[in-house]
Design a protein around this motif. Structure first.
Motif, PDB file in Angstrom:
ATOM      1  N   CYS A 174      -2.220  17.080   8.652  1.00 11.43           N
ATOM      2  CA  CYS A 174      -2.617  15.782   8.107  1.00 11.43           C
ATOM      3  C   CYS A 174      -4.115  15.755   7.821  1.00 11.43           C
ATOM      4  O   CYS A 174      -4.559  15.300   6.760  1.00 11.43           O
ATOM      5  CB  CYS A 174      -2.244  14.676   9.099  1.00 11.43           C
ATOM      6  N   GLU A 175      -4.902  16.267   8.749  1.00 12.72           N
ATOM      7  CA  GLU A 175      -6.357  16.298   8.578  1.00 12.72           C
ATOM      8  C   GLU A 175      -6.743  17.167   7.372  1.00 12.72           C
ATOM      9  O   GLU A 175      -7.684  16.853   6.638  1.00 12.72           O
ATOM     10  CB  GLU A 175      -7.020  16.811   9.854  1.00 12.72           C
TER      11      GLU A 175
ATOM     12  N   ILE B 148       0.843  -1.198   0.000  1.00 17.83           N
ATOM     13  CA  ILE B 148       0.000   0.000   0.000  1.00 17.83           C
ATOM     14  C   ILE B 148       0.880   1.250   0.000  1.00 17.83           C
ATOM     15  O   ILE B 148       1.900   1.317   0.691  1.00 17.83           O
ATOM     16  CB  ILE B 148      -0.918   0.015   1.241  1.00 17.83           C
ATOM     17  N   LYS B 149       0.478   2.266  -0.763  1.00 21.36           N
ATOM     18  CA  LYS B 149       1.193   3.539  -0.788  1.00 21.36           C
ATOM     19  C   LYS B 149       0.889   4.314   0.499  1.00 21.36           C
ATOM     20  O   LYS B 149      -0.250   4.356   0.960  1.00 21.36           O
ATOM     21  CB  LYS B 149       0.755   4.361  -2.000  1.00 21.36           C
ATOM     22  N   SER B 150       1.921   4.974   1.065  1.00 18.61           N
ATOM     23  CA  SER B 150       1.720   5.706   2.323  1.00 18.61           C
ATOM     24  C   SER B 150       2.373   7.076   2.304  1.00 18.61           C
ATOM     25  O   SER B 150       3.414   7.287   1.680  1.00 18.61           O
ATOM     26  CB  SER B 150       2.277   4.901   3.505  1.00 18.61           C
ATOM     27  N   THR B 151       1.730   7.999   3.020  1.00 17.68           N
ATOM     28  CA  THR B 151       2.244   9.360   3.235  1.00 17.68           C
ATOM     29  C   THR B 151       2.241   9.626   4.732  1.00 17.68           C
ATOM     30  O   THR B 151       1.271   9.285   5.418  1.00 17.68           O
ATOM     31  CB  THR B 151       1.350  10.406   2.534  1.00 17.68           C
ATOM     32  N   ILE B 152       3.302  10.229   5.232  1.00 17.74           N
ATOM     33  CA  ILE B 152       3.383  10.530   6.662  1.00 17.74           C
ATOM     34  C   ILE B 152       3.655  12.016   6.863  1.00 17.74           C
ATOM     35  O   ILE B 152       4.567  12.575   6.251  1.00 17.74           O
ATOM     36  CB  ILE B 152       4.516   9.739   7.346  1.00 17.74           C
ATOM     37  N   VAL B 153       2.859  12.663   7.726  1.00 16.13           N
ATOM     38  CA  VAL B 153       3.104  14.054   8.116  1.00 16.13           C
ATOM     39  C   VAL B 153       3.781  14.040   9.483  1.00 16.13           C
ATOM     40  O   VAL B 153       3.244  13.472  10.443  1.00 16.13           O
ATOM     41  CB  VAL B 153       1.798  14.869   8.179  1.00 16.13           C
ATOM     42  N   MET B 154       4.965  14.631   9.557  1.00 14.89           N
ATOM     43  CA  MET B 154       5.748  14.649  10.791  1.00 14.89           C
ATOM     44  C   MET B 154       6.074  16.082  11.190  1.00 14.89           C
ATOM     45  O   MET B 154       6.233  16.946  10.317  1.00 14.89           O
ATOM     46  CB  MET B 154       7.056  13.864  10.603  1.00 14.89           C
TER      47      MET B 154
END
Length: 332
Positions: free
Chosen positions: A136-137, A97-103
């Motif tokens: 992120c939201e 699955i492709k993923s994006t993370i906001v840090m």
């Protein structure tokens, strides 16, 4: 209040089946050093040896395993100070699955690099986890990606709860378990697993004095915010706890204490020097509490497990701790 309608022992047992061939069963080892200085029969549950270096892999993998075909096709997005990021990144990669993370921009570089290394797109935003969460939201509304909450999600909580089952497998007669708290996912899962087996197991949560949203909420009897300054326990720097996790903690956790930055740094040093464990700030919270007077009446003469939640720490931080404790001024 019965919290079974949130997460039950059956949910945790199902999560264990999902994780059986995908996550590590981490060691539970006796610490003779901590035993000698606390009067407890002290053990360390080493989740710093879990895949991605923290317990977060458990909840992330279990959550992703529950997604529908449509949710998977949209790709997933998460916000994290670092450990949930890595858990989501590797779990997504393993499940295609492709993923994006906001840090947050303040996240340790080691965690940012590792998250990218596992294949996620990383977006840096804001100074705190809560800033990253808001960003992120905002992205979710535009992109339609499937949001994976770092703690306030029943599948995530169930995944973290598998640690409790492992503790019981090794030590069914444990008296006290001490665990760090950020948003509350870890301690919520632990509490359900442990108290389902034995309601008399004493569960102590630990947060940093500088940021302790759950402790403040626990004391107030309602969800409130708390933040005074940054903390080296960046993985637990959550100003406002989750709605689900707060209800479970209020019902099942016996005590929540805080520790200072000095106590945290000392615990990291002790774990490195005496426990041979590389531990991040959040991972040292439970040990800092164990050796303090704040938990003495709950641990002296008891079988106690201190949960080491993660080991994803920048080498620069380790160097600073070594320099602090072993400088000429300190030695002499």
């Amino acid at each position: 209040m019965n919290t079974d309608h949130y997460v039950s022992i059956r949910d945790i047992q199902r999560a264990r089946e999902v994780l059986q061939n995908n996550a590590r069963v981490t060691p539970l080892v006796k610490s003779f050093y901590l035993t000698s200085i606390t009067g407890a029969d002290a053990y360390l549950k080493l989740e710093n040896m879990q895949l991605t270096g923290s317990f977060k892999f458990r909840g992330a993998y279990n959550k992703i395993s529950t997604l529908t075909k449509e949710e998977r096709e949209q790709g997933v997005i998460a916000c994290s100070a670092g450990n949930h990021a890595q858990g989501v990144a590797l779990s997504s990669r393993l499940q295609g699955i492709k993923s994006t993370i906001v840090m947050p921009e303040t996240a340790p570089q080691a965690k940012i690099d590792a998250t990218r290394g596992y294949g996620s797109e990383v977006i840096l935003f804001g100074a705190t986890f809560d800033d990253a969460k808001a960003k992120c939201e905002e992205i979710v509304k535009k992109s339609g990606q499937t949001f994976l909450h770092p703690y306030d999600d029943t599948s995530v909580i169930a995944g973290q709860g598998t640690i409790g089952l492992e503790i019981l497998d090794s030590m069914w007669n444990v008296d006290t378990v001490i665990a760090p708290i950020g948003g509350g996912g870890l301690i919520s899962g632990l509490a359900v697993a442990l108290k389902s087996f034995n309601p008399n197991i004493h569960i102590i949560g630990v947060q940093a004095e500088n940021v302790h949203g759950m402790k403040a909420s626990f004391d107030a009897g309602k969800i409130i915010s708390h933040y005074t300054a940054p903390t080296m326990a960046d993985g637990c720097a959550v100003k406002v706890p989750g709605v689900i996790t707060f209800e479970i903690v209020r019902e099942l956790v016996d005590t929540v204490v805080t520790v200072t930055e000095d106590e945290l740094e000392s615990a990291m040093k002790d774990l490195l020097q005496r426990g041979k464990a590389v531990v991040e700030g959040a991972g040292a919270l439970s040990t800092a509490a164990l050796v303090s007077e704040k938990t003495r009446k709950y641990v002296e003469g008891k079988k106690v497990v201190s949960l080491i939640s993660g080991g994803n720490v920048d080498l620069k931080r380790i160097s600073q701790i070594c320099e602090h404790f072993y400088s000429e001024e300190y030695v002499h």
